[in-house]
Scaffold this active site. Structure first.
Site, PDB file in Angstrom:
ATOM      1  N   ARG A   5       6.494  -9.829 -18.288  1.00 44.51           N
ATOM      2  CA  ARG A   5       5.127  -9.649 -17.772  1.00 44.51           C
ATOM      3  C   ARG A   5       4.909 -10.333 -16.424  1.00 44.51           C
ATOM      4  O   ARG A   5       3.775 -10.634 -16.049  1.00 44.51           O
ATOM      5  CB  ARG A   5       4.082 -10.106 -18.794  1.00 44.51           C
ATOM      6  CG  ARG A   5       4.095  -9.291 -20.085  1.00 44.51           C
ATOM      7  CD  ARG A   5       2.850  -9.555 -20.909  1.00 44.51           C
ATOM      8  NE  ARG A   5       2.860  -8.711 -22.104  1.00 44.51           N
ATOM      9  CZ  ARG A   5       3.305  -9.103 -23.290  1.00 44.51           C
ATOM     10  NH1 ARG A   5       3.780 -10.329 -23.442  1.00 44.51           N
ATOM     11  NH2 ARG A   5       3.274  -8.298 -24.319  1.00 44.51           N
ATOM     12  N   LYS A  63       4.007  -4.222  -2.212  1.00 45.79           N
ATOM     13  CA  LYS A  63       4.157  -2.906  -2.829  1.00 45.79           C
ATOM     14  C   LYS A  63       5.578  -2.771  -3.365  1.00 45.79           C
ATOM     15  O   LYS A  63       6.550  -2.954  -2.624  1.00 45.79           O
ATOM     16  CB  LYS A  63       3.884  -1.789  -1.819  1.00 45.79           C
ATOM     17  CG  LYS A  63       2.427  -1.508  -1.587  1.00 45.79           C
ATOM     18  CD  LYS A  63       2.256  -0.263  -0.735  1.00 45.79           C
ATOM     19  CE  LYS A  63       0.820   0.116  -0.564  1.00 45.79           C
ATOM     20  NZ  LYS A  63       0.657   1.344   0.251  1.00 45.79           N
ATOM     21  N   GLU A  93       8.826   2.209  12.025  1.00 48.00           N
ATOM     22  CA  GLU A  93       7.751   1.429  11.413  1.00 48.00           C
ATOM     23  C   GLU A  93       7.162   0.419  12.395  1.00 48.00           C
ATOM     24  O   GLU A  93       6.021  -0.019  12.233  1.00 48.00           O
ATOM     25  CB  GLU A  93       8.262   0.710  10.159  1.00 48.00           C
ATOM     26  CG  GLU A  93       8.656   1.641   9.014  1.00 48.00           C
ATOM     27  CD  GLU A  93       7.462   2.149   8.214  1.00 48.00           C
ATOM     28  OE1 GLU A  93       6.311   1.856   8.596  1.00 48.00           O
ATOM     29  OE2 GLU A  93       7.687   2.839   7.202  1.00 48.00           O
ATOM     30  N   LYS A 130       0.772  -6.564   9.851  1.00 47.18           N
ATOM     31  CA  LYS A 130       0.709  -6.169   8.447  1.00 47.18           C
ATOM     32  C   LYS A 130       0.071  -7.259   7.602  1.00 47.18           C
ATOM     33  O   LYS A 130      -0.719  -6.964   6.691  1.00 47.18           O
ATOM     34  CB  LYS A 130       2.102  -5.834   7.908  1.00 47.18           C
ATOM     35  CG  LYS A 130       2.032  -5.334   6.469  1.00 47.18           C
ATOM     36  CD  LYS A 130       3.255  -4.596   6.012  1.00 47.18           C
ATOM     37  CE  LYS A 130       3.001  -3.942   4.657  1.00 47.18           C
ATOM     38  NZ  LYS A 130       4.166  -3.198   4.156  1.00 47.18           N
ATOM     39  N   GLU A 190      -5.460  -1.612  -1.278  1.00 52.28           N
ATOM     40  CA  GLU A 190      -5.959  -0.355  -0.719  1.00 52.28           C
ATOM     41  C   GLU A 190      -7.277   0.079  -1.348  1.00 52.28           C
ATOM     42  O   GLU A 190      -7.493   1.247  -1.635  1.00 52.28           O
ATOM     43  CB  GLU A 190      -4.912   0.769  -0.862  1.00 52.28           C
ATOM     44  CG  GLU A 190      -3.719   0.601   0.042  1.00 52.28           C
ATOM     45  CD  GLU A 190      -2.781   1.799   0.015  1.00 52.28           C
ATOM     46  OE1 GLU A 190      -3.076   2.776  -0.693  1.00 52.28           O
ATOM     47  OE2 GLU A 190      -1.747   1.746   0.683  1.00 52.28           O
ATOM     48  N   ARG A 250      -5.993  -0.892   4.323  1.00 45.23           N
ATOM     49  CA  ARG A 250      -4.544  -0.916   4.166  1.00 45.23           C
ATOM     50  C   ARG A 250      -3.950   0.488   4.202  1.00 45.23           C
ATOM     51  O   ARG A 250      -2.782   0.673   4.546  1.00 45.23           O
ATOM     52  CB  ARG A 250      -4.151  -1.619   2.858  1.00 45.23           C
ATOM     53  CG  ARG A 250      -2.642  -1.743   2.718  1.00 45.23           C
ATOM     54  CD  ARG A 250      -2.199  -2.676   1.627  1.00 45.23           C
ATOM     55  NE  ARG A 250      -0.746  -2.728   1.577  1.00 45.23           N
ATOM     56  CZ  ARG A 250      -0.037  -3.558   0.823  1.00 45.23           C
ATOM     57  NH1 ARG A 250      -0.654  -4.447   0.060  1.00 45.23           N
ATOM     58  NH2 ARG A 250       1.282  -3.534   0.840  1.00 45.23           N
ATOM     59  N   ASN A 292      -0.164   3.705   6.083  1.00 40.59           N
ATOM     60  CA  ASN A 292       0.552   4.897   5.629  1.00 40.59           C
ATOM     61  C   ASN A 292       0.623   5.979   6.701  1.00 40.59           C
ATOM     62  O   ASN A 292       0.995   7.114   6.400  1.00 40.59           O
ATOM     63  CB  ASN A 292      -0.120   5.471   4.378  1.00 40.59           C
ATOM     64  CG  ASN A 292      -0.002   4.545   3.186  1.00 40.59           C
ATOM     65  OD1 ASN A 292       1.026   3.909   2.977  1.00 40.59           O
ATOM     66  ND2 ASN A 292      -1.073   4.443   2.402  1.00 40.59           N
ATOM     67  N   HIS A 318       3.192   8.805   6.622  1.00 39.12           N
ATOM     68  CA  HIS A 318       3.877   8.813   5.332  1.00 39.12           C
ATOM     69  C   HIS A 318       3.564  10.047   4.487  1.00 39.12           C
ATOM     70  O   HIS A 318       4.425  10.491   3.717  1.00 39.12           O
ATOM     71  CB  HIS A 318       3.538   7.539   4.556  1.00 39.12           C
ATOM     72  CG  HIS A 318       4.205   6.307   5.084  1.00 39.12           C
ATOM     73  ND1 HIS A 318       3.999   5.839   6.365  1.00 39.12           N
ATOM     74  CD2 HIS A 318       5.086   5.441   4.514  1.00 39.12           C
ATOM     75  CE1 HIS A 318       4.727   4.753   6.561  1.00 39.12           C
ATOM     76  NE2 HIS A 318       5.381   4.486   5.458  1.00 39.12           N
ATOM     77  N   HIS A 341       6.796  11.748   3.552  1.00 39.38           N
ATOM     78  CA  HIS A 341       7.276  11.812   2.169  1.00 39.38           C
ATOM     79  C   HIS A 341       7.556  13.248   1.746  1.00 39.38           C
ATOM     80  O   HIS A 341       8.483  13.508   0.970  1.00 39.38           O
ATOM     81  CB  HIS A 341       6.259  11.174   1.223  1.00 39.38           C
ATOM     82  CG  HIS A 341       6.259   9.682   1.257  1.00 39.38           C
ATOM     83  ND1 HIS A 341       5.321   8.915   0.591  1.00 39.38           N
ATOM     84  CD2 HIS A 341       7.081   8.788   1.873  1.00 39.38           C
ATOM     85  CE1 HIS A 341       5.564   7.634   0.797  1.00 39.38           C
ATOM     86  NE2 HIS A 341       6.620   7.534   1.571  1.00 39.38           N
ATOM     87  N   HIS A 389      14.146   7.200   5.343  1.00 40.60           N
ATOM     88  CA  HIS A 389      12.700   7.014   5.225  1.00 40.60           C
ATOM     89  C   HIS A 389      12.042   6.842   6.593  1.00 40.60           C
ATOM     90  O   HIS A 389      11.023   7.483   6.898  1.00 40.60           O
ATOM     91  CB  HIS A 389      12.399   5.803   4.343  1.00 40.60           C
ATOM     92  CG  HIS A 389      10.939   5.457   4.285  1.00 40.60           C
ATOM     93  ND1 HIS A 389      10.003   6.296   3.726  1.00 40.60           N
ATOM     94  CD2 HIS A 389      10.254   4.373   4.745  1.00 40.60           C
ATOM     95  CE1 HIS A 389       8.794   5.745   3.835  1.00 40.60           C
ATOM     96  NE2 HIS A 389       8.928   4.587   4.444  1.00 40.60           N
TER      97      HIS A 389
END
Length: 368
Positions: A120, A142, A184, A226, A236, A241, A245, A248, A252, A266
């Site tokens: 956990r 993330k 990036e 960042k 987000e 935030r 993206n 992206h 993606h 990527h």
């Protein structure tokens, strides 16, 4: 050493940036080890960096247990997540222990997610070895794996306890990987910092070629940008935030079309995606065409794809939009897009018609 704080109250942490830091990592990690052995998760391509890190840990009196995984995007999978958690459990990792992620974005994402769910939640440290990971994925918490339905659809927000960035490890990267990470960096200029984009235009080629001062400046600038955004909107929830993206959603879809493989890295997908986002914005009268052309020109100049053709994607618009429909940001059947009013003026648009996106993408296809 440059130290940038990610201000998240009790979850806050430092990002330390310094040439040669990997060889001195043991000093920084000793307080976290608390006399216990540390697991190091890395991939098969990083043996020299693993040796340097283990020597540093040995010098600090810290035992280490390496877990070596296959390289590549395919490692961000259910199968590898199960294998990694089983190995960590076999090592007796406790909730208060710190697992070290030594690698690029794939290793960082996988290790972070494994630590988010192991018992956990246990702790981890990011030591990113790719430019993309240093300026983006190692900071912000993330974590995720990929599934057949799409990229990063299963994951969690789980912040690291510390990030150690050594720009000299980039000297061992293939040029293509450096260029992919550079995408990036450019992103931060396009989001809300037109002056930094101009710096990229002037210095990007030198950075990619290995100029140490340019690399150090860009890494520190990107991490600070960042960290500021993450501190304002960790999960987000406000939309701030989401600006990270940029490129992206389009990118993606291109990655999905190429099977999340080395056909399109990527960062290459993000580069093409940013050019498409600016192109779409210009086509709809939102951004000046001159700004879209300027973005595409810079990406081409540094060897990055600036659209479908250079990304070697020939799918029709409807197929690419179908990939987008699996995006984790879908809400109520609507997919928010990052568009731009100009360079440094990115914004979130929640009213984009996917039919318009498909039509735009069809117009970008290279004639047979």
């Amino acid at each position: 050493m440059t130290t940038i704080k990610v201000a998240l109250a009790e979850r806050g942490y430092d990002v330390r940036i310094e040439a040669g830091l990997l060889a001195r990592a043991g000093e920084a990690l000793a307080p976290l080890a608390r006399g216990r052995a540390m697991a190091i998760v890395t991939d098969e391509n990083l043996a020299p960096h693993l040796a340097t890190l283990r020597a540093s840990l040995d010098a600090a009196g810290i035992a280490s247990h390496p877990i070596i995984l296959p390289p590549g995007e395919g490692t961000k999978s259910w199968a590898m997540l199960a294998e990694l958690t089983d190995q960590l459990l076999a090592l007796g990792v406790e909730r208060s222990d710190h697992v070290i992620a030594l690698g690029g974005g794939v290793i960082g994402d996988l290790v972070g997610f494994a630590c988010a769910i192991l018992k956990r939640g246990c702790q981890f440290v990011q030591i990113p070895t790719s430019l993309l990971a240093q300026v983006d994925s190692s900071v912000g918490g993330k974590t995720a794996i990929n599934t057949p339905a799409g990229k990063n659809l299963v994951g969690a927000f789980h912040q690291p306890a510390l990030v150690l960035i050594d720009p000299t490890v980039l000297d061992t990267l293939p040029p293509r990987q450096v260029r992919a990470g550079y995408a990036e960096i450019v992103k931060y200029g396009l989001i809300d910092d037109a002056d930094f984009f101009a710096w990229c235009e002037a210095n990007g080629a030198a950075l990619i070629a290995g100029d140490p001062e340019a690399r150090l400046h860009a890494i520190a600038h990107a991490v600070a940008a960042k960290a500021r955004i993450v501190a304002e909107d960790e999960r987000e929830t406000t939309g701030k935030r989401a600006l990270l993206n940029l490129g992206h959603t389009f990118g993606h879809a291109l990655e999905a079309e190429t099977g999340f493989s080395d056909r399109l890295l990527h960062g290459e997908g993000v580069a093409a995606g940013m050019a498409l986002a600016f192109g779409f914005s210009a086509a709809h009268g939102i951004a000046p065409q001159a700004d879209a052309d300027r973005v595409a020109a810079h990406l081409r100049a540094v060897g990055l794809p600036d659209g479908l053709g250079s990304a070697q994607v020939d799918a029709d618009g409807a197929r690419l939009v179908d990939h987008m429909a699996h995006d984790k940001k879908m809400a109520g059947g609507t997919l928010p897009f990052l568009l731009a009013r100009g360079i440094g003026q990115t914004y979130l648009d929640r009213n984009v018609d996917l039919t318009d996106v498909a039509t735009f993408l069809d117009a970008q296809r290279v004639p047979a």
